[in-house]
Structure formats: C-alpha cells, structure tokens
Motif scaffolding. Structure first.
Motif, PDB file in Angstrom:
ATOM      1  N   ARG A 159      39.055  26.199  39.290  1.00  0.00           N
ATOM      2  CA  ARG A 159      37.951  26.104  40.202  1.00  0.00           C
ATOM      3  C   ARG A 159      37.009  25.094  40.238  1.00  0.00           C
ATOM      4  O   ARG A 159      36.957  24.318  39.535  1.00  0.00           O
ATOM      5  CB  ARG A 159      37.209  27.846  39.568  1.00  0.00           C
TER       6      ARG A 159
ATOM      7  N   ASP B 244      41.757  30.048  37.004  1.00  0.00           N
ATOM      8  CA  ASP B 244      42.004  31.097  37.474  1.00  0.00           C
ATOM      9  C   ASP B 244      43.395  31.165  37.429  1.00  0.00           C
ATOM     10  O   ASP B 244      44.310  30.336  37.802  1.00  0.00           O
ATOM     11  CB  ASP B 244      41.262  31.551  38.757  1.00  0.00           C
TER      12      ASP B 244
ATOM     13  N   ASP C 131      42.171  31.025  49.041  1.00  0.00           N
ATOM     14  CA  ASP C 131      41.116  31.950  49.091  1.00  0.00           C
ATOM     15  C   ASP C 131      39.888  31.475  48.041  1.00  0.00           C
ATOM     16  O   ASP C 131      38.787  31.706  48.161  1.00  0.00           O
ATOM     17  CB  ASP C 131      41.352  33.334  48.762  1.00  0.00           C
ATOM     18  N   ARG C 132      40.415  30.790  47.126  1.00  0.00           N
ATOM     19  CA  ARG C 132      39.425  30.488  45.795  1.00  0.00           C
ATOM     20  C   ARG C 132      39.309  28.870  45.334  1.00  0.00           C
ATOM     21  O   ARG C 132      38.403  28.808  44.792  1.00  0.00           O
ATOM     22  CB  ARG C 132      39.899  31.108  44.572  1.00  0.00           C
ATOM     23  N   TYR C 133      40.201  28.138  45.788  1.00  0.00           N
ATOM     24  CA  TYR C 133      39.911  26.607  45.158  1.00  0.00           C
ATOM     25  C   TYR C 133      38.740  25.858  45.391  1.00  0.00           C
ATOM     26  O   TYR C 133      37.991  25.202  44.886  1.00  0.00           O
ATOM     27  CB  TYR C 133      41.244  25.902  45.896  1.00  0.00           C
TER      28      TYR C 133
ATOM     29  N   ARG D   2      35.902  27.846  46.508  1.00  0.00           N
ATOM     30  CA  ARG D   2      34.765  28.730  46.701  1.00  0.00           C
ATOM     31  C   ARG D   2      34.190  28.905  45.280  1.00  0.00           C
ATOM     32  O   ARG D   2      34.784  28.876  44.091  1.00  0.00           O
ATOM     33  CB  ARG D   2      35.473  30.315  46.852  1.00  0.00           C
ATOM     34  N   ASP D   3      32.889  29.003  45.268  1.00  0.00           N
ATOM     35  CA  ASP D   3      32.119  29.280  43.812  1.00  0.00           C
ATOM     36  C   ASP D   3      32.581  30.673  43.338  1.00  0.00           C
ATOM     37  O   ASP D   3      32.555  31.596  43.918  1.00  0.00           O
ATOM     38  CB  ASP D   3      30.532  29.481  44.316  1.00  0.00           C
ATOM     39  N   PRO D   4      33.032  30.713  41.989  1.00  0.00           N
ATOM     40  CA  PRO D   4      33.636  31.819  41.496  1.00  0.00           C
ATOM     41  C   PRO D   4      32.601  33.162  41.623  1.00  0.00           C
ATOM     42  O   PRO D   4      32.964  34.291  41.578  1.00  0.00           O
ATOM     43  CB  PRO D   4      33.990  31.354  40.073  1.00  0.00           C
TER      44      PRO D   4
ATOM     45  N   ASP E 184      33.285  35.231  44.466  1.00  0.00           N
ATOM     46  CA  ASP E 184      34.950  35.908  44.521  1.00  0.00           C
ATOM     47  C   ASP E 184      34.576  37.361  45.286  1.00  0.00           C
ATOM     48  O   ASP E 184      35.602  37.781  45.976  1.00  0.00           O
ATOM     49  CB  ASP E 184      35.561  35.961  43.346  1.00  0.00           C
TER      50      ASP E 184
ATOM     51  N   ILE F  77      35.589  37.775  48.839  1.00  0.00           N
ATOM     52  CA  ILE F  77      37.040  37.799  49.150  1.00  0.00           C
ATOM     53  C   ILE F  77      37.489  39.131  49.548  1.00  0.00           C
ATOM     54  O   ILE F  77      38.255  39.511  50.506  1.00  0.00           O
ATOM     55  CB  ILE F  77      38.012  37.061  47.997  1.00  0.00           C
TER      56      ILE F  77
END
Length: 302
Positions: free
Chosen positions: A29, A35, A78-80, A82-84, A87, A90
């Motif tokens: 992340r 993750d 969707d996540r790589y 993106r600031d956790p 989330d 999403i």
C-alpha cells in the motif's frame, strides 16, 4: 510424495500465488503496509474432468486463470495507489453499482481481451504475409513469413510495454514471483536474500506459453491449406483452441523434461522471452512476494 505445484501472476504493486485449492494476493500500500486478499479455489467437478483431457485442459486452464486472475487484479487495482484511510470509498463505489453486473463484465472483458489479442496476433500476420505472396510463395514460405511477422509483433509489443513505468514495475513483481517459486522448489528458506539469489525465469511461466503458441502454430499450419486467403483465415480462427491446447501440452512437457540434459533445450525459447516479461525486482518487491506465498501456505492450513 509428489510435491505440490504452485503458480502465480503479478498484479499492480503485488503478487498473486495459487495452488490447487487456494489463491492469495499481497500488495504494497501507499503507506508501506501489506494488504492481503485470499480465496479458496471453487470446486468445479465438471471442470476437473475436463482438465484430464489432453488439448481440452489447456483451454480450460486459460479460461479459469482469466476468471480468477481478474478478481485478484481487481483487488489490487482498487487499492494499490489509494490511501488506506480511504478504503471505505471502495465499498461505496461498489455499492453504487450492480455488483453482479460489474463482476460479470470484468470476467467477460478479461476473457475477451485475451481472445481478441489472440485473434489479432493470429490474423494480422496472415494478411501481411499475403501481401508478399508474390515474392514469398508456397506453403512453407508463407507460413514461415507469417510466423516471423507474428514474432516481430509479439516481441515488439512486449518490449514497448516494458518501457512504461507501470508495466516495468509489474514485470519486476513478475520476476519476484518466479524467484519465490524457484526458491521454494529448491527447498530453501524464503528469505529476501535467498529469493534474490534465484533466477527470475521459470519453465511454467505464461510468457513461455504465449511463445509456444507461435511455434506450435508454425508446425500445425503446415498441415492445412493456405490458399485461397479466405480458407486460410477460417482455418486460423478454427485452429485457435487447438493451438492453445497443444501449446499447453508442450509447456507441461518442457517443464517435466527440464532436468533431462538432452531435452532441456526444448524450454529455452520460453525462458528467453522471459528476459522481456520479467525484470530484476527490488528487495521490497521480493518481500511482498514472500508475504503473498506465505499467506497462501497459511490459508491452505486453515
């Protein structure tokens, strides 16, 4: 006791590994954390029967890999970047859409992308070779020219893609995936140092499979007509599943014979292609790959 066989694929900022029963993905992340996404491989008795039939099993494996691989690609995409802490968006984004339609369209797009790419790689060389039929005639000459054009398109496309930063990082994770599997198959502890010392090439790689479709096609096309052009186009389209099925069998054969000196050369063309489709990974990328593989092993024990 037969040792379990593991495979995998690179995803944005991570690696997915799979066994006969489970699949797991780990991604890095933006805050440096790792993750995970894991899922059991669904039991499909009918597909399992098809996987025992030579030629058919290769096509089944491709379709299955496309369906399941897209789910892991979707998780990573969707996540790589993106600031956790964001989330939660999403779920909001997914809930605003029809989930069933999104999943179905993603799977269809993944499968269509593969087959459209295969159609392009199969048919463009046919038309280009036909343009030069007055200079290079005869079945052997036309099929050889067709194969050469196909190789140029394939290698050129991969090379150009590898120059883009995102694909270069994806190819580094691809290299990390191979290194982890090689390290595991050598019965060495999965440490960053041990994994980095392994080769980034592997006989079972999908890159090798793509190249084998070109080489197998060259042999197979020698047994079907090349004239007139419309017959040539039709038989190329109809033979796509046959080429895929035969290429899968060749890939499996080269893997089984890789320790036999006199047959080891059979897998070399596929390994050479991997110098383009894999890159030397950084230690932090290898770390992600190790986490992914260990997570898969943990999932299998649950």
């Amino acid at each position: 006791m037969t040792k379990l066989i593991y495979g995998g694929q690179a995803v944005p900022e991570g690696v997915m590994f799979q066994s006969k029963t489970h699949m797991a993905t780990a991604i890095r992340r933006t805050n440096g954390d790792i993750d995970y996404f894991d899922m059991p491989r669904p039991e499909k008795p009918f597909l399992n029967k098809l996987k025992k039939i030579p030629l058919v099993r290769g096509n089944v494996a491709i379709l299955e890999a496309s369906v399941y691989g897209m789910k892991h690609m979707d998780f990573a995409a969707d996540r790589y970047d993106r600031d956790p802490r964001e989330d939660y968006k999403i779920a909001d984004e997914k809930s605003s859409q029809n989930t069933a339609k999104v999943v179905l369209s993603t799977v269809i797009i993944g499968i269509l992308t593969f087959f459209i790419g295969k159609f392009i790689l199969t048919l463009i060389p046919v038309f280009v070779a036909e343009v030069f039929s007055g200079v290079i005639s005869g079945k052997f000459g036309q099929v050889a020219l067709e194969t050469l054009i196909k190789l140029i398109i394939l290698l050129g496309y991969i090379y150009i893609l590898s120059l883009t930063p995102m694909v270069k990082r994806l190819f580094q994770y691809h290299g990390a995936e191979h290194k982890v599997i090689n390290c595991f198959e050598q019965n060495r502890p999965l440490t960053v140092e041990n994994v980095q010392s392994e080769s980034r090439l592997h006989y079972r790689c999908g890159s090798s499979f793509i190249l084998f479709t070109v080489l197998v096609g060259f042999v197979l096309y020698m047994f079907v007509p090349v004239d007139p052009l419309y017959v040539r186009v039709i038989n190329r389209i109809l033979l796509i599943p046959v080429v895929l099925g035969l290429s899968f069998e060749v890939l499996q054969l080269t893997n089984r014979l890789r320790e036999v000196p006199m047959f080891k050369f059979l897998g070399l063309p596929g390994l050479w292609l991997q110098y383009l489709t894999t890159k030397q990974p950084h230690n932090d990328q290898v770390e992600v790959a190790i986490h992914s593989f260990n997570h898969l092993l943990g999932s299998e024990k649950k």
